[in-house]
Enzyme design. Structure first.
Site, PDB file in Angstrom:
ATOM      1  N   HIS A 124       2.139   4.521  -5.049  1.00 29.33           N
ATOM      2  CA  HIS A 124       2.728   5.606  -5.844  1.00 29.33           C
ATOM      3  C   HIS A 124       2.845   5.108  -7.281  1.00 29.33           C
ATOM      4  CE1 HIS A 124       6.338   3.209  -5.531  1.00 29.33           C
ATOM      5  NE2 HIS A 124       6.308   3.290  -4.204  1.00 29.33           N
ATOM      6  N   GLY A 127       0.816  -1.213   0.000  1.00 22.88           N
ATOM      7  CA  GLY A 127       0.000   0.000   0.000  1.00 22.88           C
ATOM      8  C   GLY A 127       0.849   1.262   0.000  1.00 22.88           C
ATOM      9  N   GLY A 177       8.444  -5.049  -8.900  1.00 23.03           N
ATOM     10  CA  GLY A 177       9.304  -3.981  -9.403  1.00 23.03           C
ATOM     11  C   GLY A 177      10.768  -4.362  -9.259  1.00 23.03           C
ATOM     12  N   LYS A 222      12.887  -2.328  -8.681  1.00 21.60           N
ATOM     13  CA  LYS A 222      13.432  -1.466  -7.627  1.00 21.60           C
ATOM     14  C   LYS A 222      13.907  -2.341  -6.470  1.00 21.60           C
ATOM     15  CE  LYS A 222      12.717   1.452  -3.951  1.00 21.60           C
ATOM     16  NZ  LYS A 222      12.018   1.058  -2.748  1.00 21.60           N
ATOM     17  N   ASP A 223      13.101  -3.354  -6.136  1.00 21.01           N
ATOM     18  CA  ASP A 223      13.477  -4.342  -5.122  1.00 21.01           C
ATOM     19  C   ASP A 223      14.044  -5.544  -5.875  1.00 21.01           C
ATOM     20  OD1 ASP A 223      11.988  -3.300  -2.412  1.00 21.01           O
ATOM     21  OD2 ASP A 223      10.923  -2.732  -4.225  1.00 21.01           O
ATOM     22  N   HIS A 227       4.165   1.574  -8.017  1.00 19.26           N
ATOM     23  CA  HIS A 227       3.163   0.495  -7.912  1.00 19.26           C
ATOM     24  C   HIS A 227       2.230   0.515  -9.125  1.00 19.26           C
ATOM     25  CE1 HIS A 227       3.820   1.364  -3.434  1.00 19.26           C
ATOM     26  NE2 HIS A 227       4.183   0.113  -3.559  1.00 19.26           N
TER      27      HIS A 227
HETATM   28  P1  AMP Z   1       6.038  -2.329  -1.636  1.00 21.47           P
HETATM   29  O1  AMP Z   1       4.659  -1.778  -1.482  1.00 21.47           O
HETATM   30  O2  AMP Z   1       7.110  -1.360  -1.309  1.00 21.47           O
HETATM   31  O3  AMP Z   1       6.210  -3.667  -0.955  1.00 21.47           O
HETATM   32  O4  AMP Z   1       6.214  -2.621  -3.185  1.00 21.47           O
HETATM   33  C1  AMP Z   1       5.288  -3.424  -3.870  1.00 21.47           C
HETATM   34  C2  AMP Z   1       5.830  -3.684  -5.248  1.00 21.47           C
HETATM   35  O5  AMP Z   1       5.996  -2.445  -5.923  1.00 21.47           O
HETATM   36  C3  AMP Z   1       7.174  -4.390  -5.250  1.00 21.47           C
HETATM   37  O6  AMP Z   1       7.218  -5.330  -6.311  1.00 21.47           O
HETATM   38  C4  AMP Z   1       8.133  -3.261  -5.507  1.00 21.47           C
HETATM   39  O7  AMP Z   1       9.321  -3.654  -6.148  1.00 21.47           O
HETATM   40  C5  AMP Z   1       7.304  -2.396  -6.435  1.00 21.47           C
HETATM   41  N1  AMP Z   1       7.826  -1.025  -6.415  1.00 21.47           N
HETATM   42  C6  AMP Z   1       7.983  -0.220  -5.350  1.00 21.47           C
HETATM   43  N2  AMP Z   1       8.577   0.928  -5.719  1.00 21.47           N
HETATM   44  C7  AMP Z   1       8.804   0.836  -7.048  1.00 21.47           C
HETATM   45  C8  AMP Z   1       9.408   1.687  -8.013  1.00 21.47           C
HETATM   46  N3  AMP Z   1       9.914   2.880  -7.695  1.00 21.47           N
HETATM   47  N4  AMP Z   1       9.466   1.259  -9.284  1.00 21.47           N
HETATM   48  C9  AMP Z   1       8.973   0.035  -9.645  1.00 21.47           C
HETATM   49  N5  AMP Z   1       8.407  -0.810  -8.777  1.00 21.47           N
HETATM   50  C10 AMP Z   1       8.318  -0.418  -7.497  1.00 21.47           C
END
Ligand code: AMP
Length: 304
Positions: free
Chosen positions: A34, A31, A148, A150-151, A37
């Protein structure tokens, strides 16, 4: 768009859609959505009839001294963004829905890929990620799940989870999305003060400097780590946790910059001794006889 909280309801909705011939794409998130996501939602939307976005701040992947309680939660705002992006189902379980017996007795561990990089400072993190992903894949039954890059390490770990356990899901890695000034988008960017937000741009700036250095012929990983450490040290509000250069497919360390590589870093942004925000960033490089190509992701709002 439906917002569902109960595992049984999501399972039933996805089963029904599949029986009617629909394909299902899953975007797992915590959640505080941005554009990073939402780029995953676009990828899922382009390829699937039913798009499920999960919003779950998974306690299992937070360490004891991490930001589980402070992590931003705003389901109404997330649901509005999800609806506008074309999501069909937001799956927003409570902790009791996902872990009705408390801490599960069964967890999933991916070895080796989780040992270094973020796994070094967060030794229980990836077991929490892989356990919740295994559950989400079982509940939603998606044919594709979108992550993503990113991770980057997380993406590789979850891919390996699906491969090793023959889970019927393809784990897709989507480009890292950046703010116009280069900062990698992250839900945790909300924690940053304006001064910290400015300072945090050093992370993407230094990755660009790494690409330039490798392009200019640097092939020694230690020289790259040194370049990064020196640049970050010039920002008093940023402390480097690690900068590592790994083979991008199996995350193995490299002695020389050659082939397909990941340059990954983590840093803590905030006053020394005060409350800090842990951010990560990376780029990938292909170093070969024909030259160097780099992937730093995409800048939100730009063409490429
Ligand atoms: P999170 O909510 O931070 O656990 O992220 C959920 C998913 O969104 C994960 O697969 C992240 O790698 C992806 N994500 C978060 N930030 C970015 C970003 N800046 N660019 C691409 N994917 C992202």
């Amino acid at each position: 768009m439906k917002v569902l909280h109960r595992v049984a309801d999501v399972r039933a909705a996805c089963d029904e859609a599949r029986r009617a011939g629909a394909s299902v794409g899953l975007v797992p998130t915590m959640g505080a959505l941005h554009e990073g996501h939402l780029s995953l939602v676009s990828a899922a939307r382009a390829e699937h009839d039913l798009v499920v976005l999960s919003v779950f701040v998974n306690p299992l992947q937070f360490g004891a001294r991490e930001d589980l309680d402070a992590y931003p939660r705003d389901l109404d705002a997330d649901a509005a963004l999800a609806a506008a992006a074309g999501v069909d189902i937001v799956f927003a379980p409570g902790v009791d829905d996902m872990y009705p017996t408390g801490r599960p007795l069964t967890t999933v561990h991916v070895a080796e890929l989780t040992a270094g990089l973020c796994g070094a400072a967060r030794p229980t993190h990836f077991d929490g990620v892989t356990t919740v992903c295994a559950k989400l894949f079982a509940i939603v039954g998606a044919c594709h799940a979108y992550f993503g890059r990113k991770d980057y390490q997380q993406w590789r770990v979850v891919r390996r989870l699906a491969h090793d356990l023959d889970l019927p899901v393809e784990v897709v890695g989507c480009p890292l999305v950046r703010e116009p000034d280069g900062l990698a988008m992250s839900s945790r960017n909300r924690y940053l003060t304006p001064a910290e937000r400015d300072a945090a741009t050093v992370l993407s700036r230094v990755l660009r400097a790494v690409v330039a250095a490798v392009d200019a012929g640097v092939r020694d990983p230690a020289a790259v780590r040194d370049l990064v450490a020196r640049a970050v040290a010039e920002e008093p509000l940023v402390a480097l946790e690690y900068c590592e250069i790994r083979r991008s497919d199996d995350l193995a360390p490299v002695a020389e910059l050659d082939g397909e590589l990941l340059v990954a870093l983590a840093a803590h942004v905030g006053p020394p001794g005060g409350r800090t925000t842990r951010l990560i960033d990376n780029c990938t490089l292909v170093v070969g006889p024909g030259g160097v190509t780099a992937d730093l992701g995409t800048i939100y709002g730009s063409a490429g």
